[in-house]
Enzyme design. Structure first.
Site, PDB file in Angstrom:
ATOM      1  CD  GLN A   1      -2.192   6.454   9.911  1.00  0.00           C
ATOM      2  OE1 GLN A   1      -2.245   6.584  11.117  1.00  0.00           O
ATOM      3  NE2 GLN A   1      -2.757   5.434   9.286  1.00  0.00           N
ATOM      4  N   GLY A   2       2.833   6.579   8.564  1.00  0.00           N
ATOM      5  CA  GLY A   2       4.226   6.861   8.197  1.00  0.00           C
ATOM      6  C   GLY A   2       5.171   5.735   8.587  1.00  0.00           C
ATOM      7  CG  ASP A   3       5.584   4.126  12.261  1.00  0.00           C
ATOM      8  OD1 ASP A   3       6.671   4.722  12.109  1.00  0.00           O
ATOM      9  OD2 ASP A   3       4.841   4.284  13.249  1.00  0.00           O
ATOM     10  CB  SER A   4       2.811   2.099   6.071  1.00  0.00           C
ATOM     11  OG  SER A   4       1.560   1.950   6.649  1.00  0.00           O
TER      12      SER A   4
ATOM     13  CG  HIS B   1      -0.516   0.413   2.477  1.00  0.00           C
ATOM     14  ND1 HIS B   1      -0.081  -0.478   3.436  1.00  0.00           N
ATOM     15  CD2 HIS B   1      -0.383   1.638   3.023  1.00  0.00           C
ATOM     16  CE1 HIS B   1       0.303   0.196   4.512  1.00  0.00           C
ATOM     17  NE2 HIS B   1       0.130   1.474   4.284  1.00  0.00           N
TER      18      HIS B   1
ATOM     19  CG  ASP C   1       0.232  -3.914   2.914  1.00  0.00           C
ATOM     20  OD1 ASP C   1       0.678  -3.501   1.829  1.00  0.00           O
ATOM     21  OD2 ASP C   1      -0.214  -3.150   3.812  1.00  0.00           O
TER      22      ASP C   1
END
Ligand code: ARG
Length: 269
Positions: free
Chosen positions: A215-218, A83, A129
């Site tokens: 958010q942003g660690d993905s 993603h 993912d």
């Protein structure tokens, strides 16, 4: 595949997209609940609820310019989340930062991307993912992180790391943060996320919340030490409802179930 899984998948995509939009627009999210203070005596003190990583502690950790994390799989290939990327094909628009905990450090090593492979299974009921980014050139001497191929590692306590938000809706971080989170069973995780794909996803977090990726660690790795004391990657940061909320663990791509497909594809990049 069942109709239920499809509906759930769309719902989940909306959840992830909402997070991404928040990240892009910098809107302040309304936290559903203030994270509870850390339990006294917990190793994980205050990612969300994290502390600063030391220079060199997680040498294979990478920051990607679209606002994701990643891990060096080979000296020229970064493993991240499906993603986090737009599709499969030549791609020169991503920059990877390697070798520093402080993203502003003059010691940072950067590379442009050359090619991206996005797992097509991510868009099916199978899930997964993950994506691979081939860099324009290898990073000589780069540290690499081994994938866990053993479900025995899918338990216990994990370490999560990233430059993502340190609070739900908060800004990205300049310094790499780390935190520890315990394994959450598929059964318990499905209670929070009915669309969770038990075969290819693994969950982690405290029942009371307070510590989580955000958010942003993905795309970044969730790791633990294996029986030999070496770091192995057990997860890839994927999604969650907000961050660190009680009753909502973080959901990660389950590397042990995906490792052979990742290795096979990387060998062909
Ligand atoms: N999808 C998020 C990202 O793009 C990662 C969210 C992880 N959330 C969580 N609660 N563990 O960065």
């Amino acid at each position: 595949m069942s109709q239920g899984k499809w509906t759930a998948r769309i719902r989940r995509a909306v959840l992830v997209a909402a997070g991404a939009t928040m990240l892009a627009t910098g809107l302040t999210a309304q936290a559903a609940a203030a994270p509870p203070p850390p339990t006294p005596g917990e190793v994980s003190p205050q990612v969300v609820g994290g502390t600063r990583a030391a220079q060199g502690e997680f040498p294979w950790m990478v920051r990607l310019s679209m606002g994701c994390g990643g891990a060096m799989y080979t000296k020229q290939i970064v493993l991240t989340a499906a993603h986090c990327v737009d599709g499969t094909g030549p791609e020169t628009g991503i920059t990877a930062i390697y070798g520093v905990v402080d993203l502003q450090s003059p010691d940072r090593i950067t590379r442009k991307s050359a090619y991206v492979y996005q797992n097509p299974g991510y868009f099916t009921a199978e899930g997964g993912d993950w994506a691979l980014i081939k860099l324009a050139s290898p990073i000589p001497g780069a540290a690499t992180l081994k994938l866990s191929t053993n479900t025995a590692n899918d338990s216990g306590r994990f370490t999560v790391i990233g430059w993502g938000a340190a609070t739900e809706g908060g800004p990205q971080q300049r310094h790499l943060l780390k935190a520890r989170v315990p394994f959450v069973s598929d059964t318990a995780c499905e209670a929070a996320y009915p669309s969770m794909i038990a075969e290819t996803e693994i969950c982690a977090g405290f029942p009371q919340g307070g510590t989580d990726t955000c958010q942003g660690d993905s795309g970044g790795p969730m790791v633990r030490r294996n029986a030999n004391g070496n770091w192995v990657q057990v997860g890839i940061v994927s999604y969650g409802a907000g961050c660190a909320r009680p009753g909502y663990p973080g959901v990660y791509a389950q590397v042990s179930a995906l490792a052979s497909a990742i290795a096979a594809r990387a060998a062909k990049l």
